[in-house]
Design an enzyme around this catalytic site. Structure first.
Site, PDB file in Angstrom:
ATOM      1  N   ILE A  51      11.843  -2.098  14.200  1.00 49.15           N
ATOM      2  CA  ILE A  51      10.611  -0.645  14.351  1.00 49.15           C
ATOM      3  C   ILE A  51       9.409  -1.215  13.774  1.00 49.15           C
ATOM      4  O   ILE A  51       8.456  -1.295  12.875  1.00 49.15           O
ATOM      5  CB  ILE A  51      10.923   0.848  13.538  1.00 49.15           C
ATOM      6  CG1 ILE A  51      12.496   1.109  13.893  1.00 49.15           C
ATOM      7  CG2 ILE A  51      10.388   1.172  13.748  1.00 49.15           C
ATOM      8  CD1 ILE A  51      12.664   1.422  15.533  1.00 49.15           C
ATOM      9  N   GLU A 129      10.455  11.945  16.297  1.00 49.72           N
ATOM     10  CA  GLU A 129       8.996  11.766  17.395  1.00 49.72           C
ATOM     11  C   GLU A 129       8.899  12.524  18.744  1.00 49.72           C
ATOM     12  O   GLU A 129       8.036  12.416  18.968  1.00 49.72           O
ATOM     13  CB  GLU A 129       8.887  10.237  17.800  1.00 49.72           C
ATOM     14  CG  GLU A 129       8.686   9.424  16.120  1.00 49.72           C
ATOM     15  CD  GLU A 129       7.613  10.030  15.289  1.00 49.72           C
ATOM     16  OE1 GLU A 129       6.493   9.896  16.399  1.00 49.72           O
ATOM     17  OE2 GLU A 129       7.648   9.710  14.249  1.00 49.72           O
TER      18      GLU A 129
END
Length: 225
Positions: A51, A129
């Site tokens: 990530i 997110e």
């Protein structure tokens, strides 16, 4: 750094969470599962997941990782290009959030997740997110240079078709918003401060953010709180 904790504290105020906007359509559990499955479909089974973090994920990673490395993505840059009317802003005083937007390059932090927990970890991350449809930032695979190698990592990039995308603001306009906006998660000034501090702790100096913090500090000084 001109933007100090004392100056950040001047922007903070207690703001109640207004809750979901009834005018918006939000992702469902099924939507999140589908988004995770879609992005994992192009990833080899059994391999760990990387990530790429460039903003708040650095100081609030959300995911349990087993390794952290400094990495650089090319073709993308940090930009306060997403408008917020919740979280770190309100409808009366909209805030800003960073995303990766097209052009330039960005140095950030790359986290490695074990393949065994990747699906559950990504489901949690995607919920943080992405909320309303269409999302203002979207997950996609990017090539990240780590040392002498290149790895594929998931990063959240600006969706230029998202309702919150406002494009490139001037530094002055960006600083004005960050020096005033606050939501139930905190202020834009705090968001900027935390990001810079965590980048600096890892030896990363972003000239855009460094210039911006000077302007935000000056705006706070000039405002009558």
């Amino acid at each position: 750094m001109e933007l100090t904790p004392d100056k950040v504290a001047l922007v903070h105020r207690v703001v109640a969470d207004p809750g979901p906007d009834p005018a918006l359509v939000y992702h469902t559990d099924a939507d999140y599962r589908a988004a995770v499955e879609q992005i994992l479909a192009s990833h080899p089974n059994g391999e760990d997941i990387w990530i790429f973090a460039y903003g708040s994920l650095i100081w609030k990673p959300e995911v349990n990782h087993i390794e952290e490395r400094i990495g650089t993505v090319r073709g993308w840059h940090r930009s306060f290009c997403l408008s917020l009317t919740r979280w770190r802003g309100t409808k009366d005083q909209p805030g800003l959030m960073m995303a990766l937007d097209r052009g330039g390059q960005c140095k950030g932090v790359t986290y490695r997740l074990t393949s065994a927990t990747a699906q559950a970890q990504l489901n949690k991350l995607f919920r943080r997110e992405m909320s309303a449809k269409p999302p203002t930032n979207m997950p996609r695979w990017l090539n990240v240079a780590i040392g002498g190698q290149s790895v594929r990592a998931i990063a959240f990039v600006a969706n230029r078709n998202g309702r919150g995308y406002i494009g490139k603001l001037s530094l002055e306009m960006t600083a004005e918003r960050l020096s005033m906006a606050c939501g139930h998660w905190g202020s834009g000034a705090e968001y900027l401060y935390n990001t810079i501090v965590q980048l600096e702790a890892r030896g990363i100096r972003d000239r855009y953010l460094w210039h911006l913090q000077r302007l935000v500090a000056a705006q706070i000084d000039a405002s009558a709180f």
